[in-house]
Design an enzyme around this catalytic site. Structure first.
Site, PDB file in Angstrom:
ATOM      1  N   CYS A  67      42.701  25.448  71.011  1.00 26.17           N
ATOM      2  CA  CYS A  67      42.528  24.522  72.065  1.00 26.17           C
ATOM      3  C   CYS A  67      40.942  24.556  72.678  1.00 26.17           C
ATOM      4  CB  CYS A  67      43.592  24.627  73.094  1.00 26.17           C
ATOM      5  SG  CYS A  67      43.437  23.858  74.700  1.00 26.17           S
ATOM      6  N   LEU A  68      40.635  23.569  73.110  1.00 23.78           N
ATOM      7  CA  LEU A  68      39.140  23.585  73.580  1.00 23.78           C
ATOM      8  C   LEU A  68      39.106  24.388  74.857  1.00 23.78           C
ATOM      9  CD1 LEU A  68      37.875  19.944  72.992  1.00 23.78           C
ATOM     10  CD2 LEU A  68      37.197  22.021  71.612  1.00 23.78           C
TER      11      LEU A  68
ATOM     12  N   HIS B 230      49.075  19.736  78.649  1.00 22.13           N
ATOM     13  CA  HIS B 230      47.852  19.880  79.165  1.00 22.13           C
ATOM     14  C   HIS B 230      48.184  19.078  80.759  1.00 22.13           C
ATOM     15  CE1 HIS B 230      45.166  22.256  77.124  1.00 22.13           C
ATOM     16  NE2 HIS B 230      45.174  21.466  76.150  1.00 22.13           N
TER      17      HIS B 230
ATOM     18  N   GLY C 235      41.515  16.411  70.184  1.00 24.81           N
ATOM     19  CA  GLY C 235      42.119  15.860  71.403  1.00 24.81           C
ATOM     20  C   GLY C 235      41.965  16.527  72.581  1.00 24.81           C
TER      21      GLY C 235
ATOM     22  N   HIS D 278      50.807  18.595  72.580  1.00 22.75           N
ATOM     23  CA  HIS D 278      50.060  19.481  73.186  1.00 22.75           C
ATOM     24  C   HIS D 278      49.067  19.031  74.230  1.00 22.75           C
ATOM     25  CE1 HIS D 278      46.734  22.720  72.308  1.00 22.75           C
ATOM     26  NE2 HIS D 278      46.143  22.016  73.147  1.00 22.75           N
ATOM     27  N   GLU D 279      48.848  17.792  74.180  1.00 19.69           N
ATOM     28  CA  GLU D 279      47.849  16.918  75.263  1.00 19.69           C
ATOM     29  C   GLU D 279      48.851  16.641  76.560  1.00 19.69           C
ATOM     30  OE1 GLU D 279      44.895  17.415  74.643  1.00 19.69           O
ATOM     31  OE2 GLU D 279      44.877  17.846  72.609  1.00 19.69           O
TER      32      GLU D 279
ATOM     33  N   GLN E 173      41.780  18.993  81.376  1.00 20.91           N
ATOM     34  CA  GLN E 173      40.763  20.282  80.868  1.00 20.91           C
ATOM     35  C   GLN E 173      39.339  19.930  81.389  1.00 20.91           C
ATOM     36  OE1 GLN E 173      42.436  19.275  76.586  1.00 20.91           O
ATOM     37  NE2 GLN E 173      41.527  21.160  76.406  1.00 20.91           N
TER      38      GLN E 173
HETATM   39 NI    NI Z   1      44.187  21.982  74.241  1.00 23.38          NI
END
Ligand code: NI
Length: 186
Positions: free
Chosen positions: A91-92, A137, A46, A133-134, A51
């Site tokens: 998470c990225l 963000h 995701g 989660h997204e 991000q």
């Molecule tokens: Ni993330």
């Protein structure tokens, strides 16, 4: 198509909120495509626009094994949260860190598609976790915000130490681009 640079914690730009997308146009379509390409390259399931330093409410998700089933959510909103589930998340934007987070197990949500349709849907399991989660963000929130202050402090120290180690390292130049923010330390 282009690969976008993923911001890493503690970059303050991860705290900015995305604004509602009023016009779903070709610019949004190519943003979605670039986000998907970036997510696949980075090995994520995701990615939210926040991000990649774009403050618009759009996320991409792909939970399929073959990475051929992309989901593009424009202006996603959760209308119902039910139950509880603890899952290990990563998470990225917080590379190489995983920890348990409690979230709702079942959700009802809605979003717009690139074809300007409004979809109302339910999700459970990994998809429900991923959507929560997204959307976090898009609101400037990270999964590590749910950790205890002690754990978060430890993580911050670990990241600072990594930066120092990388700056000292001789083969510094061979660090791949995905560690971008570290490259600036010389
Ligand atoms: Ni993330």
């Amino acid at each position: 198509m282009a690969i976008l640079k993923v911001l890493h914690f503690p970059d303050e730009r991860l705290r900015l909120k995305g604004v509602t997308i009023e016009e779903i146009d070709s610019e949004i379509a190519s943003l979605a495509e670039n986000m998907l390409e970036t997510m696949y390259l980075e090995g994520g399931i995701g990615l939210a626009a926040t991000q990649v330093n774009i403050q618009k409410r759009i996320v991409v998700i792909d939970l399929s094994e073959n990475k051929d089933d992309p989901l593009i959510l424009i202006n996603p909103k959760i209308s119902k949260l039910e139950g509880k589930e603890i899952t290990q998340e990563g998470c990225l934007s917080v590379p190489e860190y995983f920890d348990n987070v409690e979230r709702a197990k079942n959700i009802e949500y809605n979003y717009e598609t690139l074809n300007k349709k409004t979809i109302v849907a339910k999700a459970e399991g990994l998809l429900a976790i991923c959507i929560q989660h997204e959307i976090d963000h898009l609101d400037g929130k990270l999964f590590i915000d749910y950790l205890s202050p002690l754990k978060r402090n430890r993580l911050r120290k670990k990241i600072n130490k990594q930066k120092i180690d990388l700056a000292r390292s001789d083969n510094f130049k061979s660090i791949p681009e995905r560690n971008g923010p570290f490259n600036k330390i010389l």
